[in-house]
Design a protein around this motif. Structure first.
Motif, PDB file in Angstrom:
ATOM      1  N   LEU A   8       0.833  -1.201   0.000  1.00 56.55           N
ATOM      2  CA  LEU A   8       0.000   0.000   0.000  1.00 56.55           C
ATOM      3  C   LEU A   8       0.873   1.258   0.000  1.00 56.55           C
ATOM      4  CD1 LEU A   8      -2.886   1.126   0.115  1.00 56.55           C
ATOM      5  CD2 LEU A   8      -2.710   1.043   2.602  1.00 56.55           C
ATOM      6  N   ARG A   9       1.950   1.244   0.756  1.00 58.15           N
ATOM      7  CA  ARG A   9       2.869   2.386   0.777  1.00 58.15           C
ATOM      8  C   ARG A   9       3.572   2.567  -0.563  1.00 58.15           C
ATOM      9  NH1 ARG A   9       5.530   2.619   6.804  1.00 58.15           N
ATOM     10  NH2 ARG A   9       3.559   2.978   7.868  1.00 58.15           N
ATOM     11  N   VAL A  10       3.966   1.461  -1.182  1.00 57.85           N
ATOM     12  CA  VAL A  10       4.575   1.528  -2.513  1.00 57.85           C
ATOM     13  C   VAL A  10       3.589   2.149  -3.494  1.00 57.85           C
ATOM     14  CG1 VAL A  10       5.437   0.165  -4.469  1.00 57.85           C
ATOM     15  CG2 VAL A  10       6.142  -0.415  -2.146  1.00 57.85           C
ATOM     16  N   SER A  11       2.346   1.698  -3.457  1.00 57.56           N
ATOM     17  CA  SER A  11       1.313   2.209  -4.356  1.00 57.56           C
ATOM     18  C   SER A  11       1.059   3.698  -4.137  1.00 57.56           C
ATOM     19  CB  SER A  11       0.006   1.439  -4.170  1.00 57.56           C
ATOM     20  OG  SER A  11       0.176   0.098  -4.529  1.00 57.56           O
ATOM     21  N   ALA A  12       1.016   4.122  -2.895  1.00 60.00           N
ATOM     22  CA  ALA A  12       0.788   5.538  -2.591  1.00 60.00           C
ATOM     23  C   ALA A  12       1.939   6.404  -3.108  1.00 60.00           C
ATOM     24  CB  ALA A  12       0.603   5.726  -1.093  1.00 60.00           C
ATOM     25  N   ALA A  13       3.168   5.944  -2.905  1.00 63.93           N
ATOM     26  CA  ALA A  13       4.326   6.704  -3.389  1.00 63.93           C
ATOM     27  C   ALA A  13       4.338   6.752  -4.914  1.00 63.93           C
ATOM     28  CB  ALA A  13       5.616   6.086  -2.860  1.00 63.93           C
ATOM     29  N   GLN A  14       3.984   5.644  -5.530  1.00 66.89           N
ATOM     30  CA  GLN A  14       3.934   5.612  -6.995  1.00 66.89           C
ATOM     31  C   GLN A  14       2.855   6.550  -7.524  1.00 66.89           C
ATOM     32  OE1 GLN A  14       2.638   1.921  -8.854  1.00 66.89           O
ATOM     33  NE2 GLN A  14       4.325   2.123 -10.309  1.00 66.89           N
ATOM     34  N   PHE A  15       1.710   6.573  -6.878  1.00 76.54           N
ATOM     35  CA  PHE A  15       0.631   7.462  -7.281  1.00 76.54           C
ATOM     36  C   PHE A  15       1.069   8.923  -7.177  1.00 76.54           C
ATOM     37  CE2 PHE A  15      -2.992  10.153  -6.186  1.00 76.54           C
ATOM     38  CZ  PHE A  15      -3.810   9.922  -7.278  1.00 76.54           C
ATOM     39  N   ALA A  16       1.692   9.297  -6.061  1.00 78.41           N
ATOM     40  CA  ALA A  16       2.156  10.671  -5.872  1.00 78.41           C
ATOM     41  C   ALA A  16       3.195  11.043  -6.934  1.00 78.41           C
ATOM     42  CB  ALA A  16       2.744  10.845  -4.470  1.00 78.41           C
TER      43      ALA A  16
END
Length: 83
Positions: A8-16
């Motif tokens: 989830l953290r990887v996905s959030a950073a990728q989205f940002a």
């Protein structure tokens, strides 16, 4: 950290990171946007490396193996078994 939380953290950073990249498409001279993009890119790369070190590759690349094929596929998991 567990797999789901880290993913989830990887996905959030990728989205940002992606959102800043899209913003920069229309604001090419914005230095603050460039700094933020680089910050999010570094964070994404750090989290991705941590995830891959603990749980295996997220994407295919020249150094990846086919180990992920050995994991059970969703239809191989017995959802009725509550072990």
């Amino acid at each position: 950290m567990n797999r789901e939380k880290l993913l989830l953290r990887v996905s959030a950073a990728q989205f940002a990171m992606w959102e800043m990249r899209v913003y920069m498409d229309t604001h090419t001279d914005n230095e603050e946007a460039t700094k933020l993009y680089k910050k999010y890119l570094r964070r994404y790369e750090e989290l991705k490396a941590e995830f891959e070190a603990n749980f295996g590759p997220l994407t295919l690349g020249e150094n990846n193996s086919d180990e992920w094929l050995k994991d059970p596929w969703p239809w191989d998991v017995d959802c009725d078994n509550k072990d």
